[in-house]
Enzyme design. Structure first.
Site, PDB file in Angstrom:
ATOM      1  N   HIS A  47       0.855  -1.180   0.000  1.00  0.00           N
ATOM      2  CA  HIS A  47       0.000   0.000   0.000  1.00  0.00           C
ATOM      3  C   HIS A  47       0.896   1.235   0.000  1.00  0.00           C
ATOM      4  CE1 HIS A  47      -3.514   2.418   0.461  1.00  0.00           C
ATOM      5  NE2 HIS A  47      -3.161   2.878   1.650  1.00  0.00           N
ATOM      6  N   HIS A  59      -3.450   9.113   0.763  1.00  0.00           N
ATOM      7  CA  HIS A  59      -3.433   7.818   0.091  1.00  0.00           C
ATOM      8  C   HIS A  59      -4.807   7.514  -0.471  1.00  0.00           C
ATOM      9  CE1 HIS A  59      -4.977   5.456   3.798  1.00  0.00           C
ATOM     10  NE2 HIS A  59      -4.996   6.722   4.117  1.00  0.00           N
ATOM     11  N   CYS A 149      -3.949   2.412  -5.351  1.00  0.00           N
ATOM     12  CA  CYS A 149      -3.122   3.347  -4.585  1.00  0.00           C
ATOM     13  C   CYS A 149      -1.770   3.599  -5.255  1.00  0.00           C
ATOM     14  CB  CYS A 149      -2.919   2.828  -3.162  1.00  0.00           C
ATOM     15  SG  CYS A 149      -2.064   1.228  -3.073  1.00  0.00           S
TER      16      CYS A 149
END
Length: 218
Positions: A47, A59, A149
């Protein structure tokens, strides 16, 4: 029954998004600079986020809530596993700002030098990367493969929305499809389904189409 299923899904998702190598220590927060690309290792993926300063990270995260409410108080709450899962299924996400701790979600944080940079990708000014991230805050469409992401941070940082994780998965899938042993396996499974279920349009069509498709693609 539904409660038990929901509990099981919650535990599985919690494992997928929080499990990380135990021997990796997060760097001290003072080592982060505005515009840095941060990475959190998960069980099956990584991530990514852009550090904005003052302990805040921008994010992109799957989230169903922006699609059903505009209440800022609810939207600011930490994204729960249920919100995340429903966001994946509904293909909705939000670019949001969270603390480093909430961004990490129990895993360790790494300061990332992205492979795009080592491969010659043009790294933009760190301040410009942070400003780009801030301009994108809010609800956005989501795709696990095509708008995740990593696409968000690489566009902010390098001006090119790419996901190396997606590219690696597609390469693996391509090699899987091109392996002619899988054609034979698909044909065998098709014959077994015909033998067990009998010949009908519902069994014969997949038994023929799947091996033929794999054969033409290999």
């Amino acid at each position: 029954m539904l409660d038990a299923l929901g509990y099981l899904l919650d535990k599985v998702l919690l494992f997928l998004v929080t499990c990380a190598p135990a021997d990796v220590a997060p760097p001290l927060e003072r080592t982060y600079r505005r515009g840095d690309l941060l990475e959190v290792p998960r069980t099956l993926f990584k991530h990514f986020g852009i550090y904005l300063g003052d302990g805040r990270v921008a994010h992109l995260i799957p989230d169903i809530l922006p699609a059903v409410t505009s209440d800022a108080r609810h939207l600011r709450c930490k994204v729960s596993n249920t919100r995340l899962l429903l966001g994946v299924l509904s293909k909705r996400a939000s670019v949001r700002v969270d603390s480093v701790e909430d961004f990490a979600y129990g895993a360790s944080v790494r300061l990332n030098a992205h492979d795009m940079e080592s491969a010659g990708g043009g790294c933009r000014d760190a301040e410009e990367a942070a400003r780009r991230a801030e301009r994108l805050l809010g609800s956005v469409p989501y795709s696990l493969l095509w708008n995740n992401c990593e696409h968000f941070v690489t566009w902010c940082r390098y001006g090119d929305a790419r996901s190396l994780q997606t590219e690696q998965f597609c390469q693996w899938l391509k090699s899987l499809i091109r392996d002619q042993r899988n054609v034979a396996l698909a044909a065998l499974l098709g014959l077994l389904s015909l033998a067990c279920s009998g010949v009908s349009s519902g069994t014969a069509l997949p038994a023929l189409v799947v091996p033929l498709t794999l054969w033409m693609a290999s």
